[in-house]
Design a protein around this motif. Sequence first.
Motif, PDB file in Angstrom:
ATOM      1  N   ALA A  32     -10.596  -5.802 -60.192  1.00 27.96           N
ATOM      2  CA  ALA A  32     -10.977  -4.429 -59.894  1.00 27.96           C
ATOM      3  C   ALA A  32     -10.769  -4.130 -58.414  1.00 27.96           C
ATOM      4  O   ALA A  32     -10.961  -5.001 -57.563  1.00 27.96           O
ATOM      5  N   LYS A  33     -10.387  -2.902 -58.117  1.00 26.39           N
ATOM      6  CA  LYS A  33     -10.137  -2.514 -56.734  1.00 26.39           C
ATOM      7  C   LYS A  33     -11.387  -2.599 -55.870  1.00 26.39           C
ATOM      8  O   LYS A  33     -11.302  -2.781 -54.668  1.00 26.39           O
ATOM      9  N   ASP A  34     -12.556  -2.488 -56.494  1.00 27.68           N
ATOM     10  CA  ASP A  34     -13.799  -2.493 -55.728  1.00 27.68           C
ATOM     11  C   ASP A  34     -14.479  -3.860 -55.699  1.00 27.68           C
ATOM     12  O   ASP A  34     -15.658  -3.965 -55.389  1.00 27.68           O
ATOM     13  N   ASN A  40      -4.195  -4.375 -48.311  1.00 29.11           N
ATOM     14  CA  ASN A  40      -4.900  -4.702 -49.553  1.00 29.11           C
ATOM     15  C   ASN A  40      -4.046  -5.606 -50.444  1.00 29.11           C
ATOM     16  O   ASN A  40      -4.290  -5.704 -51.637  1.00 29.11           O
ATOM     17  N   CYS A  41      -3.046  -6.259 -49.872  1.00 29.47           N
ATOM     18  CA  CYS A  41      -2.150  -7.133 -50.633  1.00 29.47           C
ATOM     19  C   CYS A  41      -2.765  -8.521 -50.765  1.00 29.47           C
ATOM     20  O   CYS A  41      -2.783  -9.302 -49.809  1.00 29.47           O
ATOM     21  N   THR A  56       1.531  -3.419 -55.006  1.00 24.63           N
ATOM     22  CA  THR A  56       0.709  -2.412 -55.661  1.00 24.63           C
ATOM     23  C   THR A  56       1.548  -1.234 -56.139  1.00 24.63           C
ATOM     24  O   THR A  56       1.009  -0.168 -56.423  1.00 24.63           O
TER      25      THR A  56
END
Length: 96
Positions: free
Chosen positions: A10-12, A54-55, A78
């Motif tokens: 999940a992104k969060d 964010n990689c 992404t």
Amino acid sequence: MNDSHELLLAKDVLIKHKATYAGKHKILNIQADSWEFYIPNKGPATYFFKAGTNCLIRMVTGDPKLHASVRDFPTFNTEKISECIFDLSPYHDAMS
């Protein structure tokens, strides 16, 4: 119930598990920022991201001093996956 939902990242994830910054490292010859957190019912985790992005380039779950799982993603990106990747018609035609 299917547990495959736990395989998704999940992104969060860092926010949800209240991750703390754990410093800079060189992973796969790439400068990386590391974040540590605890996943209930799973244990400790450290995620490494290409510095300033964010990689995701490495996930370590478990305690490295005892037993840990390390997964590397040297080509993580992404970008949106093209719809043609999911087109089965060439394979369908070949099997008919």
